[in-house]
Motif scaffolding. Structure first.
Motif, mmCIF file in Angstrom:
data_model
loop_
_atom_site.group_PDB
_atom_site.id
_atom_site.type_symbol
_atom_site.label_atom_id
_atom_site.label_comp_id
_atom_site.label_asym_id
_atom_site.label_seq_id
_atom_site.Cartn_x
_atom_site.Cartn_y
_atom_site.Cartn_z
ATOM 1 N N GLN A 1 0.828 -1.217 0.000
ATOM 2 C CA GLN A 1 0.000 0.000 0.000
ATOM 3 C C GLN A 1 0.858 1.260 0.000
ATOM 4 O O GLN A 1 0.566 2.228 -0.716
ATOM 5 C CB GLN A 1 -0.939 0.008 1.194
ATOM 6 C CG GLN A 1 -2.047 -1.013 1.095
ATOM 7 C CD GLN A 1 -2.874 -1.085 2.371
ATOM 8 O OE1 GLN A 1 -2.519 -0.494 3.393
ATOM 9 N NE2 GLN A 1 -3.968 -1.826 2.311
ATOM 10 N N ARG A 2 1.918 1.253 0.786
ATOM 11 C CA ARG A 2 2.815 2.416 0.822
ATOM 12 C C ARG A 2 3.488 2.627 -0.524
ATOM 13 O O ARG A 2 3.595 3.756 -1.005
ATOM 14 C CB ARG A 2 3.869 2.251 1.921
ATOM 15 C CG ARG A 2 3.310 2.400 3.308
ATOM 16 C CD ARG A 2 4.373 2.083 4.333
ATOM 17 N NE ARG A 2 3.792 1.946 5.643
ATOM 18 C CZ ARG A 2 4.265 2.537 6.719
ATOM 19 N NH1 ARG A 2 5.338 3.286 6.657
ATOM 20 N NH2 ARG A 2 3.670 2.361 7.878
ATOM 21 N N ARG A 3 3.959 1.533 -1.127
ATOM 22 C CA ARG A 3 4.590 1.636 -2.446
ATOM 23 C C ARG A 3 3.611 2.208 -3.464
ATOM 24 O O ARG A 3 3.972 3.061 -4.274
ATOM 25 C CB ARG A 3 5.106 0.269 -2.922
ATOM 26 C CG ARG A 3 6.366 -0.206 -2.195
ATOM 27 C CD ARG A 3 6.881 -1.507 -2.786
ATOM 28 N NE ARG A 3 7.212 -1.363 -4.183
ATOM 29 C CZ ARG A 3 8.393 -0.933 -4.647
ATOM 30 N NH1 ARG A 3 9.359 -0.616 -3.803
ATOM 31 N NH2 ARG A 3 8.605 -0.828 -5.943
ATOM 32 N N GLN A 4 2.367 1.749 -3.418
ATOM 33 C CA GLN A 4 1.352 2.234 -4.349
ATOM 34 C C GLN A 4 1.120 3.735 -4.162
ATOM 35 O O GLN A 4 0.955 4.464 -5.143
ATOM 36 C CB GLN A 4 0.046 1.462 -4.181
ATOM 37 C CG GLN A 4 0.131 0.031 -4.678
ATOM 38 C CD GLN A 4 -1.086 -0.792 -4.327
ATOM 39 O OE1 GLN A 4 -1.854 -0.453 -3.430
ATOM 40 N NE2 GLN A 4 -1.255 -1.912 -5.025
ATOM 41 N N ARG A 5 1.115 4.190 -2.914
ATOM 42 C CA ARG A 5 0.928 5.621 -2.654
ATOM 43 C C ARG A 5 2.105 6.437 -3.187
ATOM 44 O O ARG A 5 1.921 7.516 -3.750
ATOM 45 C CB ARG A 5 0.720 5.878 -1.159
ATOM 46 C CG ARG A 5 -0.599 5.346 -0.635
ATOM 47 C CD ARG A 5 -0.979 5.921 0.704
ATOM 48 N NE ARG A 5 0.058 5.939 1.702
ATOM 49 C CZ ARG A 5 0.182 5.050 2.704
ATOM 50 N NH1 ARG A 5 -0.673 4.066 2.842
ATOM 51 N NH2 ARG A 5 1.152 5.190 3.585
ATOM 52 N N VAL A 6 3.312 5.930 -3.019
ATOM 53 C CA VAL A 6 4.494 6.634 -3.527
ATOM 54 C C VAL A 6 4.452 6.680 -5.052
ATOM 55 O O VAL A 6 4.672 7.744 -5.664
ATOM 56 C CB VAL A 6 5.806 5.970 -3.040
ATOM 57 C CG1 VAL A 6 7.011 6.559 -3.752
ATOM 58 C CG2 VAL A 6 5.949 6.114 -1.532
ATOM 59 N N ILE A 7 4.154 5.555 -5.674
ATOM 60 C CA ILE A 7 4.089 5.503 -7.136
ATOM 61 C C ILE A 7 3.026 6.467 -7.654
ATOM 62 O O ILE A 7 3.251 7.192 -8.624
ATOM 63 C CB ILE A 7 3.846 4.060 -7.617
ATOM 64 C CG1 ILE A 7 5.100 3.207 -7.341
ATOM 65 C CG2 ILE A 7 3.472 4.023 -9.100
ATOM 66 C CD1 ILE A 7 4.885 1.714 -7.482
ATOM 67 N N ALA A 8 1.870 6.498 -6.996
ATOM 68 C CA ALA A 8 0.799 7.419 -7.406
ATOM 69 C C ALA A 8 1.259 8.871 -7.263
ATOM 70 O O ALA A 8 0.993 9.701 -8.140
ATOM 71 C CB ALA A 8 -0.460 7.178 -6.582
ATOM 72 N N LEU B 1 4.352 9.998 -7.362
ATOM 73 C CA LEU B 1 5.343 10.254 -8.400
ATOM 74 C C LEU B 1 4.667 10.418 -9.761
ATOM 75 O O LEU B 1 5.025 11.312 -10.535
ATOM 76 C CB LEU B 1 6.376 9.118 -8.445
ATOM 77 C CG LEU B 1 7.326 9.027 -7.251
ATOM 78 C CD1 LEU B 1 8.120 7.722 -7.298
ATOM 79 C CD2 LEU B 1 8.241 10.225 -7.175
ATOM 80 N N ASP B 2 3.686 9.562 -10.041
ATOM 81 C CA ASP B 2 2.956 9.649 -11.308
ATOM 82 C C ASP B 2 2.257 11.003 -11.450
ATOM 83 O O ASP B 2 2.305 11.628 -12.507
ATOM 84 C CB ASP B 2 1.924 8.526 -11.434
ATOM 85 C CG ASP B 2 2.544 7.157 -11.672
ATOM 86 O OD1 ASP B 2 3.746 7.084 -12.007
ATOM 87 O OD2 ASP B 2 1.818 6.148 -11.509
ATOM 88 N N ARG B 3 1.595 11.442 -10.366
ATOM 89 C CA ARG B 3 0.896 12.735 -10.402
ATOM 90 C C ARG B 3 1.869 13.888 -10.628
ATOM 91 O O ARG B 3 1.621 14.791 -11.431
ATOM 92 C CB ARG B 3 0.097 12.953 -9.120
ATOM 93 C CG ARG B 3 -1.230 12.211 -9.089
ATOM 94 C CD ARG B 3 -2.114 12.676 -7.943
ATOM 95 N NE ARG B 3 -1.497 12.567 -6.632
ATOM 96 C CZ ARG B 3 -1.534 11.483 -5.871
ATOM 97 N NH1 ARG B 3 -2.153 10.398 -6.271
ATOM 98 N NH2 ARG B 3 -0.953 11.483 -4.688
ATOM 99 N N ALA B 4 2.970 13.860 -9.908
ATOM 100 C CA ALA B 4 3.970 14.927 -10.050
ATOM 101 C C ALA B 4 4.522 14.946 -11.470
ATOM 102 O O ALA B 4 4.677 16.017 -12.072
ATOM 103 C CB ALA B 4 5.093 14.734 -9.035
ATOM 104 N N GLU B 5 4.776 13.780 -12.010
ATOM 105 C CA GLU B 5 5.317 13.687 -13.366
ATOM 106 C C GLU B 5 4.289 14.150 -14.397
ATOM 107 O O GLU B 5 4.615 14.895 -15.321
ATOM 108 C CB GLU B 5 5.730 12.241 -13.646
ATOM 109 C CG GLU B 5 6.560 12.045 -14.884
ATOM 110 C CD GLU B 5 7.121 10.647 -14.963
ATOM 111 O OE1 GLU B 5 8.305 10.521 -15.321
ATOM 112 O OE2 GLU B 5 6.390 9.677 -14.678
ATOM 113 N N ALA B 6 3.039 13.755 -14.220
ATOM 114 C CA ALA B 6 1.984 14.120 -15.171
ATOM 115 C C ALA B 6 1.718 15.620 -15.188
ATOM 116 O O ALA B 6 1.412 16.194 -16.231
ATOM 117 C CB ALA B 6 0.697 13.372 -14.833
ATOM 118 N N HIS B 7 1.860 16.251 -14.032
ATOM 119 C CA HIS B 7 1.570 17.677 -13.932
ATOM 120 C C HIS B 7 2.816 18.541 -14.052
ATOM 121 O O HIS B 7 2.730 19.772 -13.962
ATOM 122 C CB HIS B 7 0.853 17.989 -12.611
ATOM 123 C CG HIS B 7 -0.489 17.343 -12.519
ATOM 124 N ND1 HIS B 7 -1.548 17.712 -13.313
ATOM 125 C CD2 HIS B 7 -0.933 16.325 -11.753
ATOM 126 C CE1 HIS B 7 -2.596 16.959 -13.030
ATOM 127 N NE2 HIS B 7 -2.251 16.107 -12.086
#
Length: 91
Positions: A36-43, A45-51
């Motif tokens: 769950q923690r890994r998923q939150r970090v990946i999400a 990172l994905d949001r920061a990268e997308a924006h």
């Protein structure tokens, strides 16, 4: 005497089985928490990268609600964050 020729105190097998079950449950819980923690970090990172947001360890740990030590223990996530920092345009 038991089948294997060893003597055990009465109830020892059931106590050991219960202890092993508790250990297994604790390990499963820890694994689920890590996932769950890994998923939150990946999400995050994905949001920061997308924006196109600038990323920092502090920002990702805040958004993902984790301690920064988690990133240092999961080198692949830390490496991704650092790659994003390197690739980010400077102003």
């Amino acid at each position: 005497m038991t089948v294997d020729g060893n003597e055990h105190a009465p109830g020892l097998h059931s106590t050991t089985a219960t202890a092993n079950h508790k250990i297994d449950a604790a390990v499963a819980s820890r694994v689920a928490d890590t996932i769950q923690r890994r998923q939150r970090v990946i999400a995050a990172l994905d949001r920061a990268e997308a924006h196109g947001h600038a990323v920092s360890i502090a920002e990702i740990t805040r958004v993902a609600a984790i301690h920064r030590v988690f990133l240092y223990r999961h080198r692949d996530l830390l490496d991704r964050l650092r790659a994003m920092q390197t690739a980010a345009p400077t102003t």
